[in-house]
Write a protein that holds these residues in place. Structure first.
Motif, mmCIF file in Angstrom:
data_model
loop_
_atom_site.group_PDB
_atom_site.id
_atom_site.type_symbol
_atom_site.label_atom_id
_atom_site.label_comp_id
_atom_site.label_asym_id
_atom_site.label_seq_id
_atom_site.Cartn_x
_atom_site.Cartn_y
_atom_site.Cartn_z
ATOM 1 N N ASN A 98 -1.633 16.861 -3.790
ATOM 2 C CA ASN A 98 -0.543 16.010 -4.264
ATOM 3 C C ASN A 98 -0.626 15.780 -5.772
ATOM 4 O O ASN A 98 -1.574 16.216 -6.444
ATOM 5 C CB ASN A 98 -0.498 14.691 -3.485
ATOM 6 C CG ASN A 98 -1.740 13.836 -3.693
ATOM 7 O OD1 ASN A 98 -2.455 13.973 -4.674
ATOM 8 N ND2 ASN A 98 -1.993 12.933 -2.750
ATOM 9 N N ILE A 105 -14.077 7.133 1.717
ATOM 10 C CA ILE A 105 -13.961 8.597 1.703
ATOM 11 C C ILE A 105 -14.825 9.209 0.605
ATOM 12 O O ILE A 105 -15.263 10.356 0.717
ATOM 13 C CB ILE A 105 -12.480 9.022 1.538
ATOM 14 C CG1 ILE A 105 -12.318 10.512 1.843
ATOM 15 C CG2 ILE A 105 -11.959 8.679 0.144
ATOM 16 C CD1 ILE A 105 -10.872 10.975 1.864
ATOM 17 N N ASN A 106 -15.112 8.434 -0.454
ATOM 18 C CA ASN A 106 -15.979 8.925 -1.525
ATOM 19 C C ASN A 106 -17.452 8.640 -1.256
ATOM 20 O O ASN A 106 -18.331 9.312 -1.801
ATOM 21 C CB ASN A 106 -15.577 8.305 -2.860
ATOM 22 C CG ASN A 106 -14.227 8.788 -3.343
ATOM 23 O OD1 ASN A 106 -13.736 9.828 -2.910
ATOM 24 N ND2 ASN A 106 -13.603 8.029 -4.232
ATOM 25 N N PRO A 166 -3.972 15.130 0.355
ATOM 26 C CA PRO A 166 -4.866 14.557 -0.652
ATOM 27 C C PRO A 166 -5.478 15.541 -1.639
ATOM 28 O O PRO A 166 -5.941 15.125 -2.696
ATOM 29 C CB PRO A 166 -5.956 13.883 0.195
ATOM 30 C CG PRO A 166 -5.917 14.601 1.511
ATOM 31 C CD PRO A 166 -4.477 14.935 1.724
ATOM 32 N N ARG A 183 -0.776 3.929 -2.297
ATOM 33 C CA ARG A 183 -1.933 4.558 -1.650
ATOM 34 C C ARG A 183 -1.474 5.556 -0.593
ATOM 35 O O ARG A 183 -2.091 6.614 -0.423
ATOM 36 C CB ARG A 183 -2.839 3.495 -1.017
ATOM 37 C CG ARG A 183 -3.531 2.604 -2.011
ATOM 38 C CD ARG A 183 -4.491 1.635 -1.342
ATOM 39 N NE ARG A 183 -5.677 2.295 -0.844
ATOM 40 C CZ ARG A 183 -6.718 1.664 -0.322
ATOM 41 N NH1 ARG A 183 -6.704 0.341 -0.214
ATOM 42 N NH2 ARG A 183 -7.764 2.324 0.109
ATOM 43 N N HIS A 184 -0.417 5.215 0.111
ATOM 44 C CA HIS A 184 0.120 6.120 1.135
ATOM 45 C C HIS A 184 0.590 7.423 0.493
ATOM 46 O O HIS A 184 0.270 8.513 0.991
ATOM 47 C CB HIS A 184 1.274 5.442 1.868
ATOM 48 C CG HIS A 184 2.048 6.370 2.757
ATOM 49 N ND1 HIS A 184 1.552 6.858 3.953
ATOM 50 C CD2 HIS A 184 3.283 6.932 2.610
ATOM 51 C CE1 HIS A 184 2.450 7.672 4.501
ATOM 52 N NE2 HIS A 184 3.504 7.729 3.710
ATOM 53 N N TRP A 216 -1.246 13.118 -7.525
ATOM 54 C CA TRP A 216 -2.402 12.334 -7.953
ATOM 55 C C TRP A 216 -3.658 13.205 -8.042
ATOM 56 O O TRP A 216 -4.398 13.137 -9.029
ATOM 57 C CB TRP A 216 -2.617 11.181 -6.981
ATOM 58 C CG TRP A 216 -3.639 10.192 -7.424
ATOM 59 C CD1 TRP A 216 -4.909 10.066 -6.956
ATOM 60 C CD2 TRP A 216 -3.479 9.194 -8.426
ATOM 61 N NE1 TRP A 216 -5.567 9.049 -7.612
ATOM 62 C CE2 TRP A 216 -4.705 8.496 -8.517
ATOM 63 C CE3 TRP A 216 -2.423 8.821 -9.269
ATOM 64 C CZ2 TRP A 216 -4.895 7.447 -9.406
ATOM 65 C CZ3 TRP A 216 -2.623 7.769 -10.155
ATOM 66 C CH2 TRP A 216 -3.841 7.097 -10.214
ATOM 67 N N ASN A 240 -0.366 8.679 -2.375
ATOM 68 C CA ASN A 240 -1.506 9.389 -2.964
ATOM 69 C C ASN A 240 -2.473 9.957 -1.930
ATOM 70 O O ASN A 240 -3.320 10.789 -2.272
ATOM 71 C CB ASN A 240 -2.263 8.458 -3.913
ATOM 72 C CG ASN A 240 -1.493 8.184 -5.182
ATOM 73 O OD1 ASN A 240 -0.569 8.916 -5.525
ATOM 74 N ND2 ASN A 240 -1.865 7.127 -5.887
ATOM 75 N N SER A 241 -2.368 9.511 -0.689
ATOM 76 C CA SER A 241 -3.265 10.032 0.348
ATOM 77 C C SER A 241 -2.617 11.140 1.171
ATOM 78 O O SER A 241 -3.303 11.818 1.937
ATOM 79 C CB SER A 241 -3.722 8.906 1.276
ATOM 80 O OG SER A 241 -2.617 8.329 1.949
ATOM 81 N N LEU A 297 -14.275 3.314 -2.252
ATOM 82 C CA LEU A 297 -13.573 4.094 -1.238
ATOM 83 C C LEU A 297 -14.572 4.725 -0.272
ATOM 84 O O LEU A 297 -15.470 5.467 -0.692
ATOM 85 C CB LEU A 297 -12.733 5.193 -1.888
ATOM 86 C CG LEU A 297 -11.560 4.726 -2.759
ATOM 87 C CD1 LEU A 297 -10.817 5.932 -3.313
ATOM 88 C CD2 LEU A 297 -10.615 3.828 -1.977
ATOM 89 N N ASP A 355 0.812 -1.224 0.000
ATOM 90 C CA ASP A 355 0.000 0.000 0.000
ATOM 91 C C ASP A 355 0.846 1.276 0.000
ATOM 92 O O ASP A 355 0.345 2.362 0.351
ATOM 93 C CB ASP A 355 -0.986 0.033 1.172
ATOM 94 C CG ASP A 355 -2.195 -0.864 0.942
ATOM 95 O OD1 ASP A 355 -2.449 -1.244 -0.222
ATOM 96 O OD2 ASP A 355 -2.898 -1.181 1.916
#
Length: 217
Positions: free
Chosen positions: A51, A183-184, A48, A41-42, A53, A44-45, A181, A38
């Motif tokens: 960044n 968060i979405n 947020p 993902r780290h 991404w 890209n988060s 996700l 991961d």
């Protein structure tokens, strides 16, 4: 079969819902490169909204800029990885059962739509739509598609969900939203949609089938 009295539309994320999760491909790349699980993902988060991404999904930078900026962010996180390698594995495989479910939902009277975070260049589920892309046959099943790379907004910005409900002319309460996700899913739920967090294609179809009383699995 008539549509539910409660829900009129089902709104899907694309990558990780209609297709397999890009995170699976990211994990394979990490294993190949000897990186922590991961790690992508780290990176890209972190930061947020600002960044590499996030900027790429809003089409604020191009692929070459993403390649360089992501490499910088990876280096700051302690490892070596270029952005081009991440993009190369981004496309997921279509889940046939999800496509069948789209057809069954449409036949049952539900309106279908899609909100997807994607990037402006390349081919596949995580990239902006191309008229020659084989995925167009899947996208054609949706009444309306909102792509982050084309509207300059990305989930979880609440505006992108409101943009969809306004297009459909529906209240959020009349919509179901599926995303892999959490968060979405959170802003969709806060607006009044019924949100389903997708952990697998089978789970998503079972939850949706139970909610709508339409056989999907």
């Amino acid at each position: 079969m008539l549509a539910s009295h409660t829900f009129s539309a089902v709104i899907f994320d694309f990558g990780g819902v209609i297709t397999t999760s890009p995170f699976e491909a990211f994990n394979r790349l990490e294993a190949e490169r000897g990186l922590p699980h991961d790690f992508i993902r780290h990176v890209n988060s972190a930061d947020p909204d600002t960044n590499a991404w996030a900027m790429f999904e809003r089409a604020e930078i191009n692929a070459a800029q993403f390649d360089a900026l992501f490499a910088q962010e990876a280096a700051m996180a302690g490892h070596t990885l270029d952005g081009a390698s991440v993009l190369a594995v981004l496309a997921g495989a279509v889940r046939p059962a999800m496509v069948t479910a789209l057809d069954r939902l449409k036949a049952a009277g539900f309106r279908l739509a899609c909100i997807t975070n994607n990037v402006p260049t390349g081919h596949g589920a995580g990239m902006a739509r191309d008229p020659g892309d084989p995925l167009e046959a899947v996208f054609a099943r949706f009444e309306h598609v909102i792509e982050s790379a084309k509207v300059g907004l990305r989930k979880p910005d609440p505006q992108i969900y409101t943009m969809m409900t306004e297009y459909l002319g529906l209240t959020p309460e009349a919509c179901i939203y599926l995303d892999d996700l959490g968060i979405n899913c959170k802003p969709a739920r806060a607006l009044g949609m019924h949100a389903i967090k997708v952990t697998s294609g089978e789970q998503a179809l079972a939850d949706l089938s139970a909610l709508l009383n339409v056989p999907l699995a």
